[in-house]
Design a protein around this motif. Structure first.
Motif, PDB file in Angstrom:
ATOM      1  N   CYS A  59      15.614  16.241 -14.416  1.00 37.28           N
ATOM      2  CA  CYS A  59      15.238  15.390 -13.294  1.00 37.28           C
ATOM      3  C   CYS A  59      15.166  13.944 -13.750  1.00 37.28           C
ATOM      4  N   PRO A  60      16.155  13.111 -13.395  1.00 33.42           N
ATOM      5  CA  PRO A  60      16.064  11.685 -13.712  1.00 33.42           C
ATOM      6  C   PRO A  60      14.927  11.039 -12.923  1.00 33.42           C
ATOM      7  N   VAL A  61      14.444   9.915 -13.416  1.00 29.84           N
ATOM      8  CA  VAL A  61      13.387   9.176 -12.726  1.00 29.84           C
ATOM      9  C   VAL A  61      14.037   8.289 -11.668  1.00 29.84           C
ATOM     10  N   PRO A  62      13.785   8.543 -10.373  1.00 31.20           N
ATOM     11  CA  PRO A  62      14.387   7.704  -9.333  1.00 31.20           C
ATOM     12  C   PRO A  62      13.684   6.359  -9.255  1.00 31.20           C
ATOM     13  N   GLY A  63      14.452   5.309  -8.968  1.00 33.21           N
ATOM     14  CA  GLY A  63      13.890   3.970  -8.901  1.00 33.21           C
ATOM     15  C   GLY A  63      13.451   3.551  -7.516  1.00 33.21           C
ATOM     16  N   GLY A  64      13.812   4.329  -6.482  1.00 35.19           N
ATOM     17  CA  GLY A  64      13.474   3.932  -5.126  1.00 35.19           C
ATOM     18  C   GLY A  64      13.607   5.069  -4.147  1.00 35.19           C
ATOM     19  N   ALA A  65      13.471   4.745  -2.850  1.00 29.20           N
ATOM     20  CA  ALA A  65      13.453   5.717  -1.743  1.00 29.20           C
ATOM     21  C   ALA A  65      12.316   6.708  -1.979  1.00 29.20           C
ATOM     22  N   PHE A  66      12.413   7.931  -1.449  1.00 25.68           N
ATOM     23  CA  PHE A  66      11.398   8.927  -1.774  1.00 25.68           C
ATOM     24  C   PHE A  66      11.999  10.315  -1.940  1.00 25.68           C
ATOM     25  N   TYR A  67      13.019  10.362  -2.822  1.00 28.78           N
ATOM     26  CA  TYR A  67      13.707  11.608  -3.135  1.00 28.78           C
ATOM     27  C   TYR A  67      13.941  11.710  -4.644  1.00 28.78           C
ATOM     28  N   VAL A  68      13.996  12.951  -5.115  1.00 26.81           N
ATOM     29  CA  VAL A  68      14.485  13.207  -6.464  1.00 26.81           C
ATOM     30  C   VAL A  68      15.594  14.242  -6.362  1.00 26.81           C
ATOM     31  N   MET A  69      16.580  14.087  -7.214  1.00 22.18           N
ATOM     32  CA  MET A  69      17.606  15.113  -7.383  1.00 22.18           C
ATOM     33  C   MET A  69      17.308  15.805  -8.705  1.00 22.18           C
ATOM     34  N   GLU A 106       0.831  -1.211   0.000  1.00 22.80           N
ATOM     35  CA  GLU A 106       0.000   0.000   0.000  1.00 22.80           C
ATOM     36  C   GLU A 106       0.862   1.255   0.000  1.00 22.80           C
ATOM     37  N   ASN A 107       1.871   1.277   0.859  1.00 21.39           N
ATOM     38  CA  ASN A 107       2.733   2.458   0.933  1.00 21.39           C
ATOM     39  C   ASN A 107       3.568   2.623  -0.329  1.00 21.39           C
ATOM     40  N   ARG A 108       4.029   1.494  -0.871  1.00 24.42           N
ATOM     41  CA  ARG A 108       4.827   1.563  -2.095  1.00 24.42           C
ATOM     42  C   ARG A 108       4.016   2.191  -3.229  1.00 24.42           C
ATOM     43  N   ALA A 109       2.777   1.807  -3.345  1.00 25.37           N
ATOM     44  CA  ALA A 109       1.917   2.373  -4.385  1.00 25.37           C
ATOM     45  C   ALA A 109       1.719   3.871  -4.174  1.00 25.37           C
ATOM     46  N   GLU A 110       1.559   4.274  -2.915  1.00 27.63           N
ATOM     47  CA  GLU A 110       1.385   5.697  -2.617  1.00 27.63           C
ATOM     48  C   GLU A 110       2.642   6.487  -2.973  1.00 27.63           C
ATOM     49  N   TYR A 111       3.807   5.975  -2.587  1.00 27.29           N
ATOM     50  CA  TYR A 111       5.056   6.680  -2.899  1.00 27.29           C
ATOM     51  C   TYR A 111       5.312   6.718  -4.405  1.00 27.29           C
ATOM     52  N   GLN A 112       4.958   5.645  -5.105  1.00 31.05           N
ATOM     53  CA  GLN A 112       5.167   5.661  -6.556  1.00 31.05           C
ATOM     54  C   GLN A 112       4.287   6.712  -7.208  1.00 31.05           C
ATOM     55  N   ALA A 113       3.058   6.854  -6.724  1.00 32.08           N
ATOM     56  CA  ALA A 113       2.182   7.898  -7.263  1.00 32.08           C
ATOM     57  C   ALA A 113       2.777   9.278  -6.999  1.00 32.08           C
ATOM     58  N   ARG A 114       3.341   9.463  -5.821  1.00 35.98           N
ATOM     59  CA  ARG A 114       3.975  10.744  -5.502  1.00 35.98           C
ATOM     60  C   ARG A 114       5.208  10.968  -6.361  1.00 35.98           C
ATOM     61  N   ARG A 115       5.991   9.913  -6.554  1.00 35.51           N
ATOM     62  CA  ARG A 115       7.161  10.038  -7.434  1.00 35.51           C
ATOM     63  C   ARG A 115       6.744  10.426  -8.834  1.00 35.51           C
ATOM     64  N   ASP A 116       5.743   9.740  -9.362  1.00 36.52           N
ATOM     65  CA  ASP A 116       5.319  10.000 -10.732  1.00 36.52           C
ATOM     66  C   ASP A 116       4.840  11.438 -10.898  1.00 36.52           C
ATOM     67  N   LEU A 117       4.078  11.938  -9.919  1.00 35.08           N
ATOM     68  CA  LEU A 117       3.623  13.319  -9.976  1.00 35.08           C
ATOM     69  C   LEU A 117       4.802  14.278  -9.931  1.00 35.08           C
ATOM     70  N   THR A 118       5.738  14.032  -9.016  1.00 35.52           N
ATOM     71  CA  THR A 118       6.891  14.917  -8.857  1.00 35.52           C
ATOM     72  C   THR A 118       7.728  14.973 -10.123  1.00 35.52           C
ATOM     73  N   VAL A 119       8.034  13.818 -10.683  1.00 36.52           N
ATOM     74  CA  VAL A 119       8.869  13.775 -11.882  1.00 36.52           C
ATOM     75  C   VAL A 119       8.149  14.415 -13.062  1.00 36.52           C
ATOM     76  N   ARG A 120       6.864  14.113 -13.204  1.00 33.46           N
ATOM     77  CA  ARG A 120       6.102  14.686 -14.326  1.00 33.46           C
ATOM     78  C   ARG A 120       6.074  16.206 -14.253  1.00 33.46           C
ATOM     79  N   ARG A 121       5.827  16.734 -13.059  1.00 26.76           N
ATOM     80  CA  ARG A 121       5.789  18.190 -12.916  1.00 26.76           C
ATOM     81  C   ARG A 121       7.161  18.811 -13.153  1.00 26.76           C
ATOM     82  N   LEU A 122       8.211  18.212 -12.571  1.00 26.22           N
ATOM     83  CA  LEU A 122       9.556  18.773 -12.726  1.00 26.22           C
ATOM     84  C   LEU A 122      10.020  18.743 -14.175  1.00 26.22           C
ATOM     85  N   GLN A 123       9.793  17.626 -14.835  1.00 22.27           N
ATOM     86  CA  GLN A 123      10.262  17.502 -16.215  1.00 22.27           C
ATOM     87  C   GLN A 123       9.521  18.431 -17.168  1.00 22.27           C
ATOM     88  N   ALA A 124       8.345  18.921 -16.758  1.00 24.32           N
ATOM     89  CA  ALA A 124       7.588  19.860 -17.587  1.00 24.32           C
ATOM     90  C   ALA A 124       8.012  21.308 -17.367  1.00 24.32           C
TER      91      ALA A 124
END
Length: 417
Positions: free
Chosen positions: A314-324, A290-308
């Motif tokens: 912004c590379p797509v991170p594969g784990g944890a809950f950070y983006v550089m 459940e938590n993994r799905a929630e974090y992945q949704a947050r990752r996807d939103l973050t990366v999509r917004r940043l890359q736009a």
């Protein structure tokens, strides 16, 4: 004249808290600050952890064994078994959070003046632990161009000296979110075997890999028994950062016994924290799903917004809950301060972590930031909208031909039934 120690003077400011005074001042002015600077999840700590403490029949909160209670170590052994890692209780040292596990590993495996090789950018507090242990960090630089993958082994070999005693990495990685492959870890272990180095593996984010990926524990590398020391914690795994319970796990008996002697110095790990830990490691695998799905949704939103956003990388991170992310600004630390002192959108702003604090090499990371996607989707989207407006308004932006279009808030609630 009295003076504090040189060690204390050298201790760095936390890279994810250095802007905190500016954030507090902004809040006092009535501004809402979205905190994307620190990995403190907003996901609720499982109630069963607190219930375990409430139900405990404790007459005296006494010292435990220095390596932790037998009950908790047995449960940790079962947790590692479920994670596909076979260790005995005599190979598990319970620590006061992952922080103590890191410090004990450095004190155990390196002497003052020895060198520790770490791929950068790295978890900023490693620098503080190294200073406390009298150890020198030697960085090997990863690149945003390939998503911060493990640098070539030749780069590691180039910095190994007679003083080098260990390699330290975090997998999945904080701050980059990169997940090292089994092949990359096997190459590192081979290097450690050839040069007789310890491989210290910080695995605090083990469960949080996305897109179906799984992290490989260094404990599962063939031939690593003498070399591998795993550093672990319940903090991020169970959204229990304040419990301050971690572990140092190794099959090397000399390493374990030496670390245990350091553990005896502080008598025992937190008693109530271990009760929380026992309840945590008994949670079913569905908790992580459940938590993994929630974090992945947050990752996807973050990366999509940043890359736009114009000029943002912004590379797509594969784990944890950070983006550089690399921003089109003159200086990320100056930009982060400006966000809190001079900027607001709808009386809101955000706090981020300037990435220069995650690099050892001077001058690197000055245009990069780490963002922690630890807020719910609505707040996360609002924070990223603030960031997008800020990048258009910042006086030190480096884009010369921006398309000054008004950002659109992308998050919407599902329609009511």
């Amino acid at each position: 004249m009295l003076s504090v120690s040189q060690r204390g003077q050298d201790m760095p400011v936390s890279p994810f808290r250095k802007l905190a005074p500016f954030a507090e001042a902004a809040k006092q002015r009535g501004r809402h600050v979205f905190h994307l600077n620190i990995g403190q999840p907003d996901i609720a700590t499982p109630p069963v952890l607190f219930e375990a403490v409430r139900q405990a029949d404790i007459k005296v909160l006494a010292y435990s064994h220095g390596a932790g209670t037998d009950s908790y170590r047995q449960k940790l052994r079962a947790y590692y078994h479920r994670a596909g890692i076979e260790v005995g209780t005599e190979e598990i040292l319970v620590t006061t959070a992952g922080s103590e596990a890191i410090l004990f590993a450095l004190l155990t495996c390196l002497n003052p003046g020895d060198e520790l090789v770490v791929p950068e950018p790295f978890y900023g507090t490693y620098s503080a632990f190294a200073i406390a242990a009298g150890v020198t960090i030697v960085p090997v630089t990863a690149s945003i161009d390939d998503g911060f993958a493990l640098p070539p082994l030749a780069d590691f070999e180039a910095v190994i000296t007679p003083r080098t005693k260990a390699i330290l990495l975090c997998n999945p990685n904080n701050p980059t979110g990169y997940v090292y492959s089994r092949a990359e870890l096997e190459d590192l272990l081979d290097l450690c075997q050839r040069y007789q180095l310890f491989l210290l593996s910080d695995e605090a984010y083990r469960e949080y890999c996305y897109d179906g990926a799984r992290a490989t524990s260094a404990l599962n590398l063939a031939g690593g028994e003498d070399y591998v020391v795993v550093l672990d914690t319940i903090s991020k795994r169970y959204s229990a950062c304040g419990a301050r319970v971690g572990s140092l796990v190794t099959r090397n008996p000399d390493v374990f016994q030496t670390a245990y002697r350091f553990a005896q110095m502080r008598i025992s790990p937190p008693g109530l924290g271990m009760l929380l830990g026992e309840a945590a490691v008994a949670l079913p695998e569905s908790y992580f799903d459940e938590n993994r799905a929630e974090y992945q949704a947050r990752r996807d939103l973050t990366v999509r917004r940043l890359q736009a956003m114009p000029g943002v990388r912004c590379p797509v991170p594969g784990g944890a809950f950070y983006v550089m992310a690399e921003l089109p600004v003159d200086d990320a630390e100056r930009f982060g301060e400006w966000l809190l002192t001079d900027f607001s959108y709808q009386n809101q702003t955000l706090m981020l972590s300037p990435a220069n604090g995650f690099y050892q090499t001077p001058g690197l990371g000055c245009q990069q930031v780490r963002l922690a996607y630890i807020l719910n989707l609505r707040d996360l989207d609002a924070a990223l909208t603030c960031l997008e407006y800020a990048l258009l308004a910042y006086p030190g932006r480096t884009l010369t031909e921006e398309v000054l279009t008004e950002p659109a808030v992308s998050f919407s609630l599902p329609e009511a039934n």
